[in-house]
Design a protein around this motif. Structure first.
Motif, PDB file in Angstrom:
ATOM      1  N   VAL A 201      -3.817  -3.562  -4.705  1.00 20.81           N
ATOM      2  CA  VAL A 201      -3.332  -3.633  -3.320  1.00 20.81           C
ATOM      3  C   VAL A 201      -4.502  -3.612  -2.344  1.00 20.81           C
ATOM      4  N   LEU A 202      -5.443  -2.702  -2.553  1.00 22.30           N
ATOM      5  CA  LEU A 202      -6.594  -2.608  -1.661  1.00 22.30           C
ATOM      6  C   LEU A 202      -7.464  -3.859  -1.729  1.00 22.30           C
TER       7      LEU A 202
ATOM      8  N   TRP B 219       0.837  -1.211   0.000  1.00 20.78           N
ATOM      9  CA  TRP B 219       0.000   0.000   0.000  1.00 20.78           C
ATOM     10  C   TRP B 219       0.867   1.255   0.000  1.00 20.78           C
TER      11      TRP B 219
ATOM     12  N   LEU C 246      -4.355   7.413   0.021  1.00 25.10           N
ATOM     13  CA  LEU C 246      -4.130   6.728  -1.244  1.00 25.10           C
ATOM     14  C   LEU C 246      -3.002   7.327  -2.062  1.00 25.10           C
TER      15      LEU C 246
ATOM     16  N   ARG D   1       1.138   4.233  -3.257  1.00 21.37           N
ATOM     17  CA  ARG D   1       0.676   5.607  -3.138  1.00 21.37           C
ATOM     18  C   ARG D   1       1.219   6.477  -4.272  1.00 21.37           C
TER      19      ARG D   1
ATOM     20  N   MET E 193      -2.936   0.485  -7.103  1.00 17.73           N
ATOM     21  CA  MET E 193      -3.518   0.723  -5.786  1.00 17.73           C
ATOM     22  C   MET E 193      -4.789  -0.104  -5.602  1.00 17.73           C
TER      23      MET E 193
END
Length: 220
Positions: A68-69, A54, A200, A58, A65
């Protein structure tokens, strides 16, 4: 839920389990303790990997992203799917089934079924999900997932087939769900434009041609 099958898994690979159990009993105490700690706490390493992914994402594009989330979500869904399997196939733990076996951690009681291994499912789901976001991190996580699965047999609480099927469940769930995260890239873009930007990050920044940047610097 009424179980589809209730069985004694020793008929599948109980001999291999017993051999590994003998190796564990004959191993140096420090090695058993090291494997025991890894088996109990090693899943935390995968959480750290997700946090690291994470942090790196960024400054990357929104698709990365999004992947990753999605990783922790995939792990939770893999765990839930595995819980259904456990409730349908009630396999007694080998440490409670095979005479003479010794477990390095407390043998789970009746109702805490053996097949498939939750630890292994979580580790492999995390590794496969991370691979879509960060190939290098995913490869390291995959090696650690193998070690996690092996440790569950070594400490005496799972048969090898519990671990093998757990690995398949984790990987399959991740392979089915991780590619879908790509579609959430536009959603991440919108979140980055709002209050979640500090979490984020700004995402990938456009590359400015060196000549133009130099000209701009001279003008200012």
């Amino acid at each position: 839920m009424t179980p589809l099958a209730a069985f004694d898994g020793s008929g599948i690979d109980g001999g291999l389990y017993s051999q590994v159990n003998r190796w564990a009993q004959a191993a140096p105490h420090w090695l058993d303790e090291l494997i025991k700690v890894w088996s109990a706490l090693g899943l935390g390493v995968f959480a750290v990997f997700m946090l690291y992914a994470w942090w790196r994402a960024r400054g990357l594009d929104s698709v990365v992203m999004a992947r990753v989330l999605a990783s922790p979500v995939i792990v939770v869904l893999a765990y839930l799917a595995n819980s259904v399997l456990k409730s349908v196939i009630e396999e007694t733990r080998p440490c409670a089934q095979i005479p003479g076996s010794v477990s390095l951690e407390t043998c789970p009681g009746s109702g805490d079924w053996s097949f498939p291994s939750n630890h292994t499912v979580i580790a492999f789901a995390a590794a496969a999900a991370l691979w879509f976001a960060n190939r290098r991190l995913g490869k390291i996580a995959l090696v650690l997932a193998v070690l996690m699965g092996a440790s569950r047999v070594w400490v005496g609480v799972h048969y090898p087939h519990d671990v093998a099927v757990g690995a398949v469940v984790g990987v399959v769930i991740a392979l089915l769900l991780a590619p879908l995260a790509r579609r959430c890239g536009p959603l991440v873009d919108r979140m980055r434009a709002g209050a979640l930007r500090p979490l984020l990050g700004p995402g990938a920044q456009p590359v400015v041609a060196q000549g133009y940047a130099g000209a701009g610097a001279r003008r200012y």
